[in-house]
Design a protein around this motif. Sequence first.
Motif, PDB file in Angstrom:
ATOM      1  N   VAL A   1      -6.889  -0.077  19.886  1.00 44.67           N
ATOM      2  CA  VAL A   1      -7.742  -0.337  18.694  1.00 44.67           C
ATOM      3  C   VAL A   1      -7.335   0.582  17.413  1.00 44.67           C
ATOM      4  N   ILE A   2      -6.964   0.171  16.393  1.00 42.85           N
ATOM      5  CA  ILE A   2      -6.579   0.702  15.300  1.00 42.85           C
ATOM      6  C   ILE A   2      -7.255   0.326  13.946  1.00 42.85           C
ATOM      7  N   ASN A   3      -8.183   0.822  13.345  1.00 46.38           N
ATOM      8  CA  ASN A   3      -8.576   0.504  12.155  1.00 46.38           C
ATOM      9  C   ASN A   3      -9.565   1.859  11.402  1.00 46.38           C
ATOM     10  N   PHE A   4      -9.180   2.101  10.462  1.00 43.97           N
ATOM     11  CA  PHE A   4      -9.956   3.098   9.832  1.00 43.97           C
ATOM     12  C   PHE A   4     -11.190   2.872   8.850  1.00 43.97           C
ATOM     13  N   ASP A   5     -10.961   1.896   8.413  1.00 45.25           N
ATOM     14  CA  ASP A   5     -11.825   1.343   7.380  1.00 45.25           C
ATOM     15  C   ASP A   5     -13.257   0.841   7.942  1.00 45.25           C
ATOM     16  N   HIS A   6     -14.181   1.775   7.686  1.00 47.20           N
ATOM     17  CA  HIS A   6     -15.691   1.615   8.572  1.00 47.20           C
ATOM     18  C   HIS A   6     -16.316   0.531   8.190  1.00 47.20           C
TER      19      HIS A   6
ATOM     20  N   ILE B   1      -9.359  -0.197  27.310  1.00 49.76           N
ATOM     21  CA  ILE B   1      -9.333  -0.036  25.595  1.00 49.76           C
ATOM     22  C   ILE B   1      -8.961   1.193  25.185  1.00 49.76           C
ATOM     23  N   ALA B   2      -7.823   1.151  24.209  1.00 47.92           N
ATOM     24  CA  ALA B   2      -7.283   2.508  23.631  1.00 47.92           C
ATOM     25  C   ALA B   2      -7.285   2.812  22.277  1.00 47.92           C
ATOM     26  N   PRO B   3      -8.589   3.306  21.758  1.00 41.06           N
ATOM     27  CA  PRO B   3      -8.535   3.672  20.473  1.00 41.06           C
ATOM     28  C   PRO B   3      -7.241   4.635  19.968  1.00 41.06           C
ATOM     29  N   HIS B   4      -6.377   4.081  19.174  1.00 34.67           N
ATOM     30  CA  HIS B   4      -5.395   4.922  18.732  1.00 34.67           C
ATOM     31  C   HIS B   4      -5.399   6.313  18.659  1.00 34.67           C
ATOM     32  N   SER B   5      -6.270   6.789  17.719  1.00 31.70           N
ATOM     33  CA  SER B   5      -6.579   8.270  17.701  1.00 31.70           C
ATOM     34  C   SER B   5      -7.724   8.414  16.691  1.00 31.70           C
ATOM     35  N   ILE B   6      -8.085   9.794  16.355  1.00 27.09           N
ATOM     36  CA  ILE B   6      -9.377  10.244  15.642  1.00 27.09           C
ATOM     37  C   ILE B   6      -9.018   9.714  14.091  1.00 27.09           C
ATOM     38  N   TYR B   7      -7.536   9.979  13.895  1.00 25.43           N
ATOM     39  CA  TYR B   7      -7.277   9.657  12.419  1.00 25.43           C
ATOM     40  C   TYR B   7      -7.144   8.219  12.165  1.00 25.43           C
ATOM     41  N   SER B   8      -7.140   7.314  13.043  1.00 24.69           N
ATOM     42  CA  SER B   8      -6.642   5.879  12.618  1.00 24.69           C
ATOM     43  C   SER B   8      -7.850   4.949  13.191  1.00 24.69           C
ATOM     44  N   VAL B   9      -8.877   5.385  13.498  1.00 22.46           N
ATOM     45  CA  VAL B   9      -9.976   4.796  13.955  1.00 22.46           C
ATOM     46  C   VAL B   9     -11.339   5.159  13.387  1.00 22.46           C
TER      47      VAL B   9
ATOM     48  N   GLY C   1      -4.482  17.477   4.286  1.00 21.99           N
ATOM     49  CA  GLY C   1      -3.237  17.487   5.158  1.00 21.99           C
ATOM     50  C   GLY C   1      -2.493  16.325   4.798  1.00 21.99           C
ATOM     51  N   SER C   2      -1.513  16.127   5.614  1.00 19.28           N
ATOM     52  CA  SER C   2      -0.486  14.841   5.497  1.00 19.28           C
ATOM     53  C   SER C   2      -1.121  13.697   5.920  1.00 19.28           C
ATOM     54  N   ILE C   3      -1.886  13.765   6.861  1.00 20.89           N
ATOM     55  CA  ILE C   3      -2.744  12.530   7.245  1.00 20.89           C
ATOM     56  C   ILE C   3      -3.325  11.872   6.350  1.00 20.89           C
ATOM     57  N   ARG C   4      -4.245  12.814   5.617  1.00 17.57           N
ATOM     58  CA  ARG C   4      -4.958  12.066   4.476  1.00 17.57           C
ATOM     59  C   ARG C   4      -4.078  11.832   3.394  1.00 17.57           C
ATOM     60  N   ASP C   5      -3.263  12.673   3.114  1.00 19.63           N
ATOM     61  CA  ASP C   5      -2.254  12.535   1.703  1.00 19.63           C
ATOM     62  C   ASP C   5      -1.376  11.414   1.790  1.00 19.63           C
TER      63      ASP C   5
ATOM     64  N   LYS D   1      -2.938   6.987   2.817  1.00 27.10           N
ATOM     65  CA  LYS D   1      -2.458   6.486   1.644  1.00 27.10           C
ATOM     66  C   LYS D   1      -1.559   4.904   1.781  1.00 27.10           C
ATOM     67  N   LYS D   2      -0.527   5.100   2.643  1.00 26.99           N
ATOM     68  CA  LYS D   2       0.407   4.243   3.232  1.00 26.99           C
ATOM     69  C   LYS D   2      -0.364   2.821   3.657  1.00 26.99           C
ATOM     70  N   PHE D   3      -1.546   3.357   4.136  1.00 34.78           N
ATOM     71  CA  PHE D   3      -2.422   2.197   4.634  1.00 34.78           C
ATOM     72  C   PHE D   3      -3.629   1.678   3.764  1.00 34.78           C
ATOM     73  N   LYS D   4      -3.733   2.209   2.652  1.00 32.28           N
ATOM     74  CA  LYS D   4      -4.530   2.032   1.551  1.00 32.28           C
ATOM     75  C   LYS D   4      -6.022   2.467   2.176  1.00 32.28           C
ATOM     76  N   TRP D   5      -6.173   3.258   2.852  1.00 33.11           N
ATOM     77  CA  TRP D   5      -7.167   3.989   3.470  1.00 33.11           C
ATOM     78  C   TRP D   5      -7.732   5.199   2.559  1.00 33.11           C
ATOM     79  N   ASP D   6      -8.602   5.134   2.054  1.00 32.33           N
ATOM     80  CA  ASP D   6      -9.106   5.725   0.914  1.00 32.33           C
ATOM     81  C   ASP D   6      -9.329   7.321   1.117  1.00 32.33           C
ATOM     82  N   GLY D   7      -9.308   7.780   2.307  1.00 31.15           N
ATOM     83  CA  GLY D   7      -9.360   9.112   2.747  1.00 31.15           C
ATOM     84  C   GLY D   7     -11.052   9.294   3.018  1.00 31.15           C
ATOM     85  N   LYS D   8     -11.775   8.450   2.715  1.00 31.22           N
ATOM     86  CA  LYS D   8     -13.214   8.460   2.953  1.00 31.22           C
ATOM     87  C   LYS D   8     -13.614   8.268   4.193  1.00 31.22           C
TER      88      LYS D   8
END
Length: 437
Positions: free
Chosen positions: A154-159, A188-196, A234-238, A242-249
Amino acid sequence: MILSAEIVLPISKPLIFDGAVLIENGKIIELGPLDNIKSKYRGHECITFENAVLLPGLINLHTHLELTAINKIILKDKADFIGWILALVELKKGVSKSEINNGIKNGIKEITATGTTTIADITTRNTFSPVSACGESFNAIKNAGLRGTVFLEVINFDHSSADDYWNDTTKIIEMLRKNENDLLSVGIAPHSIYSVSSKLLKIARDYTIKEKMKMSMHVAESMEEKEFVSKNKGSIRDIYHKKFKWDGKRDFKRYLSSIKYIDKNGLLNKDMLTVHCVNLNEEDIRLLKERNTSVVHCPRSNTFIGVGVAPFDRLISNGINVGIGTDSYASNYSLSMWDEMRFAYLLHRKTNNSDIKAEDIIKCGTINGAKALGINNKIGTLDVGKDADLIAVRLHKKDIDIYRDLLLNTKSDDILMTMVAGKIIYSSGIEGLKSVN
Ligand SMILES: [Zn+2]
């Protein structure tokens, strides 16, 4: 059928010299000295593995078989976690569906030929890649007769799109679950905190609790993740977001650690496999123990990506259940659990004040893996009533400690037989071998 060998290594009790295991209908009926078993069960066919050990099949707690097609470690001169992930995303785009499927088959071949009988594999749905794998590894694992759990990623950061994403995901989960059997289940595997997103994480959590499913998640893998969770920078946000157009919010606050965050969200429990756990503080270790959560140690992957070394000795000395995983070909050079266990042993043999024994490592690769998957009543040791998941491995006799002898000397071509629930799924030319189910 009786299988016998110079040594039977049940793991749960002392080894048996000139031992034998009686197997019927895919289960272990009895084990003990060969002479006793033979005289008690006259007329039963007996296969002897010369100069060999019989032990429980190995359990690989973290693979991404779909990435076998990439077949090269993404390794840079300077360790860079985010650079590694982005390079992986790019490489995945260049792989066709048939290459993915061939890779999965090759990975399974290697896994069975190196004595692994159970795997916990992560499968994807179409996310970043134009090629939709959609649980491709599930059928291949099933057809190979391997035991395991296939976790849908499972991978989607856009809530704001969490509900839509989940609706599509459940369709795939339900499709896969129709084909579950005694050996293979879906998790079920949520990918990570920074991508879900936090919202999606909670939806997935509620579903797994309701459906009594297992979860697997990359947790506390890198310093970049720690910086993101605790400082929201840090680089996950910056770079990564950015690469996946997730606005950091993001829809969650700052937490001291990744473990703390998933605990606050009700994900730290006995059904969760926390993969990597490189960056842990004392409080994290206490929480893992308190919640009865298993840790999946992937030492070669951590070393190749350069994220550091997990506190294996502290996890073990605190009584946390630790299993071992090879991870994928994107961060490793083989899917052999022998290679992984050997690396773990050499890496941790003497850490701080604790001595890690070869026996501890082999337990991580067998019974601990079974506990993590909640199937230790069925597999993980050679005990009467358990399923006959066992392997025959050539003895080298270079070391008086049989566990250490196995760990340090076993190469791929030393695996003589791999059996799952009485069925031989790999053998290297032993005459008279046949499945017993
Ligand atoms: Zn992984």
